[in-house]
Design an enzyme around this catalytic site. Structure first.
Site, PDB file in Angstrom:
ATOM      1  N   ILE A 282       0.860  -1.189   0.000  1.00 28.25           N
ATOM      2  CA  ILE A 282       0.000   0.000   0.000  1.00 28.25           C
ATOM      3  C   ILE A 282       0.893   1.236   0.000  1.00 28.25           C
ATOM      4  CG2 ILE A 282      -1.788   1.271   1.238  1.00 28.25           C
ATOM      5  CD1 ILE A 282      -2.705  -1.387   2.422  1.00 28.25           C
ATOM      6  N   GLU A 325       1.675  -3.587   5.730  1.00 27.29           N
ATOM      7  CA  GLU A 325       0.781  -3.246   4.617  1.00 27.29           C
ATOM      8  C   GLU A 325       1.159  -3.996   3.340  1.00 27.29           C
ATOM      9  OE1 GLU A 325       4.140  -0.191   4.490  1.00 27.29           O
ATOM     10  OE2 GLU A 325       3.049  -1.380   5.976  1.00 27.29           O
TER      11      GLU A 325
END
Length: 417
Positions: A282, A325
């Site tokens: 991300i 992430e």
């Protein structure tokens, strides 16, 4: 061969032929109902015309009354048959004996209609000399009434016998008589041929539909079997959860689950297996956490995991949270273009979630970058090599602007936003 198929007719088991006969009977029942209504209307018009002509021309009263009697006879028979068909339809559970008798009655009505046309044609020889009534009736029988070859021939025999035997007594011209015989013989052949083609086409469609239903039934059984397998897989997944193979936040496999999955694949496959690894990260996630808080960051990770899982699960792929992430996705036996398009589809799907990220250096939404590596895997070391290369491709995607997909070892590929 096509003509031979017309002569032979459809071939199937006795049970299927019996089902075809019942289906054809139901179709003929509906067609005969409509046809009887048309005949009633048409004969009512002809009776009115005949009565008008009779009153206007007293000299031809007897001749017209002969037609009038025939019109009335067909009208009465059609009304009786229409009522008979409505009565039969109201019987919900008819016996086999009732079915056979009603089917015989239906055939008799059709046969009567053909003979009626022959009688009208014989009367026409004295005044008009044409065979239109017989021709029209035979065409109606051939086209509107579905019947096997044996049945259609039985329906043809009475009207043909009446006409061919009676023609010499009603047609005095030998040339006209010979012409009628020749023309009618050719006409009857093509009517029969058309009847065979229509019936065989209907039978073929019926058997194909039956085959499709059987296939759907087998497919339904297969689906039930697959559902049972899925239940077993569900139980296995529950056991994996107890072994800490599931990430608590996203409810997808964690890194340990990923390692277990890879080991199972290597153990269950002999030889090499083509594997594609996709490393996903991300973009600017630290900035998101710093400004929106870790709870909102967790929601982003959950949403991203759910979106990716929906896309990769139908492809028999595997998704795991690799840490923080970062996610890892696996697909087997895909070429590079297929993997690239899947990764780009995942990238676009995450972007389409529309999660606001005003502190992202890329755009005002949450985005992801993906690195891809594809290769043959046989040993755990091969997986480590693919992971390393996919991670390097992810690093390239980050350096090249983020919100993009990079394939290890290929030239830069720009993506539309």
């Amino acid at each position: 061969m096509k003509l031979l198929h017309v002569l032979v007719g459809p071939s199937a088991s006795p049970e299927k032929l019996q089902l075809l006969e019942k289906d054809v009977f139901n179709v003929n029942l509906q067609r005969c109902k409509l046809f009887a209504k048309i005949v009633i209307l048409f004969e009512a018009i002809m009776i009115c015309i005949n009565l008008t002509t009779s009153f206007a021309n007293y000299q031809r009263l007897i001749f017209s009354n002969t037609y009038l009697i025939l019109y009335l006879l067909l009208l009465i028979m059609s009304v009786i048959m229409l009522g008979y068909m409505h009565w039969f339809e109201r019987i919900k559970d008819y016996t086999e004996r009732q079915y056979k008798w009603f089917r015989l009655g239906l055939l008799c009505f059709v046969c009567f209609f053909g003979v009626w046309g022959s009688v009208i044609t014989l009367l026409d020889q004295k005044g008009y000399g044409h065979v239109m009534a017989f021709s029209v009736n035979i065409v109606c029988v051939s086209i509107l009434f579905l019947a096997s070859n044996c049945t259609i021939i039985k329906l043809y025999i009475p009207p043909i016998a009446v006409l061919f035997i009676g023609l010499p007594f009603f047609q005095s011209s030998m040339d006209t008589l010979i012409g009628h015989y020749i023309n009618l013989s050719v006409f009857l052949f093509f009517c029969w041929l058309g009847s065979r083609m229509l019936y065989n086409s209907y039978a073929a469609n019926f058997f194909n539909e039956m085959l499709l239903k059987e296939s759907n039934h087998h497919l339904a059984l297969k689906i039930e079997e697959n559902m049972a397998i899925n239940e077993e897989l569900k139980k296995v997944n529950e056991k994996l959860q107890y072994l800490s193979f599931i990430d608590e936040l996203t409810k997808i496999p964690n890194r340990r689950g990923f390692q277990h999955f890879i080991q199972e694949q290597l153990d269950n496959n002999q030889g090499k297996r083509n594997v594609s690894l996709m490393m996903l990260d991300i973009d600017a996630f630290k900035q998101f956490n710093d400004h929106y808080g870790h709870l909102e960051g967790d929601k982003v990770i959950q949403s991203a995991a759910s979106t990716i899982q929906q896309l990769i699960a139908p492809r028999d792929g595997f998704l795991s949270r690799f840490g923080g992430e970062e996610f890892v996705m696996i697909v087997f036996d895909w070429n590079e273009d297929q993997v690239y398009h899947l990764a780009d589809e995942i990238r676009k799907a995450v972007y389409s979630m529309g999660i606001v990220h005003e502190y992202s250096p890329v755009t005002n939404r949450v985005t992801v970058s993906i690195g891809i590596e594809t290769g043959d895997v046989e040993h755990p070391l091969d997986i480590e090599r693919l992971l390393k290369n996919a991670d390097f491709a992810l690093y390239q995607a980050k350096n090249n602007g983020r919100n993009r997909v990079e394939v290890f070892g290929t030239a830069e590929r720009l993506l539309g936003r």
